[in-house]
Write an enzyme that holds these catalytic residues in place. Structure first.
Site, mmCIF file in Angstrom:
data_model
loop_
_atom_site.group_PDB
_atom_site.id
_atom_site.type_symbol
_atom_site.label_atom_id
_atom_site.label_comp_id
_atom_site.label_asym_id
_atom_site.label_seq_id
_atom_site.Cartn_x
_atom_site.Cartn_y
_atom_site.Cartn_z
ATOM 1 C CD1 TRP A 143 -1.403 7.417 -1.064
ATOM 2 C CD2 TRP A 143 -1.651 8.856 -2.489
ATOM 3 N NE1 TRP A 143 -2.574 7.778 -0.849
ATOM 4 C CE2 TRP A 143 -2.932 8.604 -1.818
ATOM 5 C CE3 TRP A 143 -1.219 10.173 -3.012
ATOM 6 C CZ2 TRP A 143 -3.607 9.572 -2.159
ATOM 7 C CZ3 TRP A 143 -2.070 10.660 -3.521
ATOM 8 C CH2 TRP A 143 -4.065 10.450 -2.853
ATOM 9 C CE1 TYR A 152 -3.366 2.796 0.333
ATOM 10 C CE2 TYR A 152 -2.737 3.411 1.740
ATOM 11 C CZ TYR A 152 -3.617 3.696 1.454
ATOM 12 O OH TYR A 152 -4.182 4.831 1.329
HETATM 13 N N1 LIG Z 1 -1.657 8.465 12.098
HETATM 14 C C1 LIG Z 1 -1.611 9.233 11.639
HETATM 15 N N2 LIG Z 1 -1.561 7.726 10.065
HETATM 16 C C2 LIG Z 1 -1.714 8.140 8.935
HETATM 17 C C3 LIG Z 1 -2.994 8.768 8.269
HETATM 18 C C4 LIG Z 1 -3.356 9.315 9.495
HETATM 19 O O1 LIG Z 1 -4.848 10.413 9.146
HETATM 20 N N3 LIG Z 1 -2.794 9.837 10.603
HETATM 21 N N4 LIG Z 1 -3.684 8.799 6.776
HETATM 22 C C5 LIG Z 1 -3.351 7.219 6.447
HETATM 23 C C6 LIG Z 1 -3.711 7.793 5.518
HETATM 24 S S1 LIG Z 1 -4.402 8.477 4.233
HETATM 25 C C7 LIG Z 1 -2.744 7.486 3.593
HETATM 26 S S2 LIG Z 1 -2.485 7.383 2.174
HETATM 27 C C8 LIG Z 1 -1.291 6.977 4.339
HETATM 28 C C9 LIG Z 1 0.542 7.531 3.398
HETATM 29 O O2 LIG Z 1 0.580 6.652 3.497
HETATM 30 P P1 LIG Z 1 2.233 5.961 1.725
HETATM 31 O O3 LIG Z 1 1.248 6.347 0.707
HETATM 32 O O4 LIG Z 1 3.113 4.925 2.764
HETATM 33 O O5 LIG Z 1 2.774 7.278 2.037
HETATM 34 P P2 LIG Z 1 3.656 8.154 1.168
HETATM 35 O O6 LIG Z 1 5.107 8.759 1.899
HETATM 36 O O7 LIG Z 1 3.186 8.496 0.383
HETATM 37 O O8 LIG Z 1 4.698 6.484 0.503
HETATM 38 C C10 LIG Z 1 4.915 7.008 -0.738
HETATM 39 C C11 LIG Z 1 6.705 6.565 -0.375
HETATM 40 O O9 LIG Z 1 6.812 6.483 -2.336
HETATM 41 C C12 LIG Z 1 7.908 5.977 -2.546
HETATM 42 N N5 LIG Z 1 8.445 6.419 -3.968
HETATM 43 C C13 LIG Z 1 7.845 7.362 -4.531
HETATM 44 N N6 LIG Z 1 7.325 7.243 -6.001
HETATM 45 C C14 LIG Z 1 8.196 6.251 -6.730
HETATM 46 C C15 LIG Z 1 8.037 5.305 -6.526
HETATM 47 O O10 LIG Z 1 8.518 5.398 -7.931
HETATM 48 N N7 LIG Z 1 8.778 4.285 -6.750
HETATM 49 C C16 LIG Z 1 9.044 3.278 -5.610
HETATM 50 N N8 LIG Z 1 9.167 1.682 -5.898
HETATM 51 N N9 LIG Z 1 8.506 4.106 -4.665
HETATM 52 C C17 LIG Z 1 8.802 5.132 -4.419
HETATM 53 C C18 LIG Z 1 7.776 7.166 -1.545
HETATM 54 O O11 LIG Z 1 9.844 7.538 -1.084
HETATM 55 C C19 LIG Z 1 7.745 6.943 -0.133
HETATM 56 O O12 LIG Z 1 8.257 6.681 1.062
HETATM 57 O O13 LIG Z 1 -1.080 7.341 5.491
HETATM 58 C C20 LIG Z 1 -1.877 6.425 6.996
HETATM 59 N N10 LIG Z 1 -1.297 7.276 7.982
HETATM 60 N N1 LIG Z 2 -1.300 18.231 1.290
HETATM 61 C C1 LIG Z 2 -1.337 16.836 1.402
HETATM 62 N N2 LIG Z 2 -2.440 16.590 1.053
HETATM 63 C C2 LIG Z 2 -2.749 15.776 0.523
HETATM 64 C C3 LIG Z 2 -2.444 14.612 1.483
HETATM 65 C C4 LIG Z 2 -1.081 14.767 2.634
HETATM 66 O O1 LIG Z 2 -0.572 14.048 3.419
HETATM 67 N N3 LIG Z 2 -0.513 16.476 2.598
HETATM 68 N N4 LIG Z 2 -2.670 13.511 1.419
HETATM 69 C C5 LIG Z 2 -3.804 12.717 0.324
HETATM 70 C C6 LIG Z 2 -4.493 11.351 1.276
HETATM 71 S S1 LIG Z 2 -4.273 10.374 0.728
HETATM 72 C C7 LIG Z 2 -5.456 11.536 1.621
HETATM 73 S S2 LIG Z 2 -6.501 10.441 2.114
HETATM 74 C C8 LIG Z 2 -6.534 12.208 1.768
HETATM 75 C C9 LIG Z 2 -6.729 13.410 3.364
HETATM 76 O O2 LIG Z 2 -7.849 13.959 3.708
HETATM 77 P P1 LIG Z 2 -8.678 13.431 5.066
HETATM 78 O O3 LIG Z 2 -8.959 12.173 5.518
HETATM 79 O O4 LIG Z 2 -10.252 14.825 4.902
HETATM 80 O O5 LIG Z 2 -7.262 14.664 6.025
HETATM 81 P P2 LIG Z 2 -7.230 14.519 7.814
HETATM 82 O O6 LIG Z 2 -6.204 15.719 7.701
HETATM 83 O O7 LIG Z 2 -7.147 13.519 8.106
HETATM 84 O O8 LIG Z 2 -8.475 15.338 7.931
HETATM 85 C C10 LIG Z 2 -8.935 16.653 7.629
HETATM 86 C C11 LIG Z 2 -9.060 17.510 8.801
HETATM 87 O O9 LIG Z 2 -10.481 16.795 9.286
HETATM 88 C C12 LIG Z 2 -9.564 17.356 11.542
HETATM 89 N N5 LIG Z 2 -9.942 16.036 11.371
HETATM 90 C C13 LIG Z 2 -9.330 14.538 12.578
HETATM 91 N N6 LIG Z 2 -10.410 14.303 13.050
HETATM 92 C C14 LIG Z 2 -11.557 14.967 12.667
HETATM 93 C C15 LIG Z 2 -12.581 14.873 14.094
HETATM 94 O O10 LIG Z 2 -12.749 13.618 15.169
HETATM 95 N N7 LIG Z 2 -13.925 15.839 14.144
HETATM 96 C C16 LIG Z 2 -13.556 16.526 12.896
HETATM 97 N N8 LIG Z 2 -14.464 17.597 13.182
HETATM 98 N N9 LIG Z 2 -11.882 16.872 12.481
HETATM 99 C C17 LIG Z 2 -11.813 16.475 12.233
HETATM 100 C C18 LIG Z 2 -8.436 17.473 10.531
HETATM 101 O O11 LIG Z 2 -8.141 18.231 11.949
HETATM 102 C C19 LIG Z 2 -8.023 18.105 9.288
HETATM 103 O O12 LIG Z 2 -7.850 19.792 9.558
HETATM 104 O O13 LIG Z 2 -5.922 14.437 1.920
HETATM 105 C C20 LIG Z 2 -5.153 13.898 0.730
HETATM 106 N N10 LIG Z 2 -4.077 14.955 0.464
HETATM 107 MO MO LIG Z 3 -4.961 8.411 2.287
#
Ligand SMILES: Nc1nc2c(c(=O)[nH]1)N[C@H]1C(S)=C(S)[C@@H](COP(=O)(O)OP(=O)(O)OC[C@H]3O[C@@H](n4cnc5c(=O)[nH]c(N)nc54)[C@H](O)[C@@H]3O)O[C@H]1N2
Ligand SMILES: Nc1nc2c(c(=O)[nH]1)N[C@H]1C(S)=C(S)[C@@H](COP(=O)(O)OP(=O)(O)OC[C@H]3O[C@@H](n4cnc5c(=O)[nH]c(N)nc54)[C@H](O)[C@@H]3O)O[C@H]1N2
Ligand SMILES: [Mo]
Length: 825
Positions: A156, A154
């Protein structure tokens, strides 16, 4: 936000490079936006157009080196993420050569796995590394079959229709006999499982009511746990920032924007929204409080509920306290969520009187019982009766990948698939792969407890016994909850292989690390706006692969060759042949839509985005408009064809943590359930200056790091009683672990909650020596809980967490995770 300064920098940049200039129009019903063709400003200078999740980028190349980067299309607001291409290419953290952990090399597949993350590294040749990987996978496959190999991988990675690292890994795995995959994701783990029961569709990744319609008709938009100006700096494909542009346009109308969030988010600040600070994980009580007010004041839409929903009566018994003795009054809600009862009542009045669009983000479902937040949001919207009307109802993707930007009329690119051509009659990948998959967020549990059976969405899943883990394009040691448990879990398999660009915390935990290129070192294509498909961006190679990095495509092609399936993997095509084929798919669909596109060679030579036009129908599109018009002719995909406020299907699962209608179940850890030891709640929003862990190693870090640590937002009152001042290094501890961070003392976070962004790299001080190694950098997942949202979705629940914060005294250990590990350089 230092907008003025940054704007000026960007203007200077544009002046110097001629990028970002609105350009000429192409023929055939679409507009070629932006950049003028690549032009040599000086003899040894070129500008190459490429793209990333964070948008189309022009990179200035001087004497074969990338020296500068910036937007290749005028963005709605400055996006600094586009400015660090050289940082990414030439970073100190890059994996330069194939590397093997010393203990593993001495004893492949039979090493002391507790040394992962603290062993020395040995440089090997590509041939040696690939042979080693091949032999290890072959060994595991022979002995344990495909159920011994986890390649869900999993993450990005980087955008692009060809060089999609995870798809390529799975393509290789399928060609060689299958693998264990996963269900769901970390983004919407809870929502994407509950929504099909309620609305007949996953909802979260679907097109929203058109923004043109919202601007014309909505009186109020509510950012409910949504921070769109941050989260739309990127998209799954690439961003054109149109969604942000529309938010700015809505703001310019002067109509109301309300933000319900524990933090005054970047969006709340930049859109000048009314901020209602709420305790994390208490949105369901707030929604119930509003719903109760609606009913007690007779303001709920009984007609709508009758015609378009099922089971409201049962829910109403609960709402009014008839079934459990607790009426969900505004005052009851206020005591839990921290928003005053008078405000809750006012919200009920305002929402029902005005055309209101409830824009739900996803942070509020990334927590225990996260299924309930979106279920209750839909229920509240149903009670307001505006679903399917212009500018009304709810939307679960306005904050993501330009949701609501009307879908363009044009072509859609083809892409590489995980399913290589298999000879007819042969055993196919489907035979193996689809059989074994587990809910993704249970990964640590799976590794630790092979054979264990868990409930999931009405079925039972038995964990496979994983012996080999292969990750390409994700960062589990940053993204997964409860890192200390994950460390133990990752000691279970015999072999861990990672393709990585950088020495991420995950690469450091592997046995074999293969250096991957960035997207700037290869050719590719991407579209922009996951729903709008507004542009096709060329992703041109900017510089040759650095050090000994290889494209994932070539790594897996070489592995496929060793397994005797190279032809299946590559289909005999070169990089440019693949790209031409994928472009041709768009060309053909566009032609069917009566839109002319230039031939591939011409598009590629033009070195600029191709922009499609958007039709009138798309601009007027209203989600659930047809359902509202005729619910019999256009029923939903639920058992009743209606919105299910009560679901028989879920009720019959008899889960104690997800009942037949939306309900409030106290999470184990939240502001209302703190202890003297851990008196604060933690929320982990997504970061403004990163995409998760991506770009953490670039110079953007200087914009937010505090004493070289991840910033933690803490309310002045919470800081004061702890003697913490703005800029101090603090130690944050939870029942699961401890991290250092840099204090940002601010009223932009609700009292009683601290906010630490996800994506900070895990940097343990004393791994293997302490039960709770100290993360020097501030990775929030060292603190969070690794527990499923419920038996229904088994999603991840990081926003259910309590902590203590104290001022750190003494000499803080240096952050080292952005440097090369021992003997790796
Ligand atoms: N506490 C907490 N934890 C969370 C979340 C949260 O809200 N709170 N959010 C969750 C969510 S929504 C998500 S989506 C995940 C995200 O978690 P990830 O998707 O695992 O996060 P990224 O940092 O995007 O990791 C992508 C990795 O791919 C590598 N990469 C980039 N391009 C390439 C390529 O071409 N080839 C290879 N082999 N590698 C590459 C980058 O260097 C990077 O290390 O985290 C989750 N974790
Ligand atoms: N710049 C940037 N953009 C991103 C990403 C990133 O890492 N960086 N990640 C991408 C990915 S994979 C995803 S999944 C999306 C994530 O999109 P979201 O999941 O919507 O993003 P979050 O930042 O986890 O949450 C959005 C807002 O909700 C608030 N929040 C958290 N918990 C609660 C709660 O219990 N109640 C309320 N009311 N608010 C709460 C947080 O403080 C934040 O301001 O964004 C995408 N876009
Ligand atoms: Mo995500």
């Amino acid at each position: 936000m230092k907008n003025n300064k940054v704007n000026k920098q960007r203007r200077d940049f544009l002046k110097k490079t001629s990028l970002g200039v609105a350009g000429a129009s192409l023929t055939g019903g679409m507009t070629g936006m932006l950049t003028q063709p690549a032009m040599a400003i000086e003899a040894n200078l070129t500008t190459v157009v490429t793209a990333a999740h964070w948008g189309p980028i022009g990179v200035v190349v001087q004497d074969g080196k990338a020296v500068k980067s910036g937007p290749a299309m005028q963005p709605a607001i400055v996006n600094e993420l586009q400015s660090v291409v050289p940082d990414q290419l030439y970073s100190e953290t890059r994996v330069k050569y194939p590397m093997v952990r010393k203990g593993f090399l001495a004893n492949p597949g039979n090493s002391d796995t507790s040394m992962r993350g603290r062993d020395e590294w040995v440089r090997v040749s590509w041939d040696e590394a690939l042979d080693l990987v091949h032999n290890q996978l072959q060994r595991v496959r022979d002995k344990h079959g495909s159920s011994g190999i986890f390649a869900g991988s999993y993450g990005w990675f980087s955008c692009g229709v060809l060089h999609a690292s995870r798809t390529l890994l799975q393509r290789y795995m399928n060609a060689t006999g299958g693998f264990v995959g996963h269900k769901g994701d970390y983004s919407t783990g809870a929502a994407q499982v509950i929504m099909p029961h309620v609305l007949g569709t996953i909802e979260v990744y679907e097109q929203q009511t058109s923004w043109d319609d919202v601007i014309a008709n909505s009186d109020i938009i509510v950012l409910w746990a949504a921070n769109p100006l941050t989260t739309m700096r990127i998209a799954w494909t690439s961003t054109d920032q149109k969604g942000i542009e529309y938010f700015k346009k809505f703001q310019a109308t002067g109509k109301r924007i309300i933000c319900i969030d524990p933090q005054r988010s970047e969006s709340a600040q930049m859109l000048n929204a009314e901020w209602l600070p709420i305790n994390t994980a208490t949105d369901v009580p707030l929604m119930l409080g509003i719903a109760h007010t609606l009913v007690s004041e007779g303001k709920h839409d009984k007609e709508f509920l009758k015609k378009y929903t099922k089971g409201y009566e049962i829910f109403e018994e609960y709402l009014l306290g008839k079934s459990d003795g607790q009426p969900k009054t505004a005052q009851w809600a206020a005591d839990i969520c921290g928003i005053p009862a008078a405000t809750i009542k006012q919200l009920a009045a305002d929402f029902s009187k005005n055309r209101t669009m409830l824009m739900g983000g996803w942070g509020m479902q990334r927590q225990r019982h996260g299924e309930q937040s979106h279920w209750m949001l839909v229920t509240l919207a149903a009670m307001l009766g505006q679903i399917g009307l212009p500018g009304g109802g709810f939307g679960l993707s306005y904050h993501y990948s330009n949701g609501g930007v009307p879908t363009a009329t044009g072509g859609t690119l083809g892409s590489i698939t995980a399913n290589p051509g298999v000879a007819a009659g042969a055993k196919t990948w489907l035979d193996d792969t689809s059989k074994v998959a587990f809910p993704l967020a249970r990964i640590a549990d799976v590794l630790l407890h092979p054979g264990k059976t868990i409930d999931y969405n009405g079925s039972q899943i038995t964990y496979p016994d994983i012996k080999a883990v292969y990750w390409a394009g994700g960062n589990p040691f940053v993204h997964h909850q409860d890192t200390n448990t994950l460390v133990k879990a990752f000691q279970r398999p015999d072999v861990v292989i990672v393709n990585e660009v950088n020495w991420t915390p995950t690469a450091r935990m592997a046995d074999i690390v293969l250096p991957a290129t960035t997207s700037y070192e290869r050719n590719d294509l991407t579209m922009s706006g996951d729903y709008s498909n507004l542009n096709i961006f060329p992703m041109k190679q900017v510089v040759p692969p650095q050090f000994e990095a290889k494209n994932d495509y070539d790594i897996f092609a070489e592995l496929a060759k060793r397994a005797g399936v190279e032809e299946q993997f590559t289909e005999g095509k070169t990089e440019m042949e693949w790209l031409e084929e994928f472009y041709q798919t768009a060309f053909t669909t566009a032609r069917n839509n009566r839109v002319a596109m230039p031939r591939f060679e011409k598009f590629w030579a033009a070195n600029q985005p191709l922009t499609f036009e958007t039709g009138e129908a798309a601009r007027k599109w209203i989600r659930y408009g047809e359902f509202r018009e005729d619910p019999l002719l256009n029923p939903l995909g639920t058992p009743s064809g209606k919105i299910e406020i009560f679901s028989d299907v879920i009720a019959k699962m008899h889960y104690d943590d997800c009942k037949g209608h939306p309900s409030w179940m106290e999470p184990e850890e939240y502001a209302g359930n703190v202890t003297p030891e851990y008196p604060l709640a933690l929320v982990t929003p997504h970061p403004y200056y990163r995409l998760h862990s991506q770009l953490a190693h670039t110079s953007l870090r200087k914009k937010y790091a505090v004493q070289d640590r991840e910033p933690v937002m803490i309310h002045p009152a919470d800081a004061k009683v702890r003697g913490i001042q703005d800029g101090d290094i603090v130690r944050i501890e939870s029942p699961r672990g401890q991290v250092l961070a840099g204090a940002v003392v601010t009223e932009n976070v609700i009292q009683g909650t601290v906010a630490l962004h996800e994506g900070a790299w895990y940097d343990p001080l004393d791994l293997g020596k302490s039960a709770k190694p100290l993360c020097k950098n501030g990775c929030p997942n060292v603190l969070t809980r690794d527990e499923g949202t419920s038996k229904l979705a088994q999603g991840n629940s990081p926003n259910t967490c309590i902590v203590q914060v104290e001022k750190f005294v003494g000499k803080a250990p240096e952050v080292t995770v952005f440097k090369q590990p021992k003997h790796a350089a």
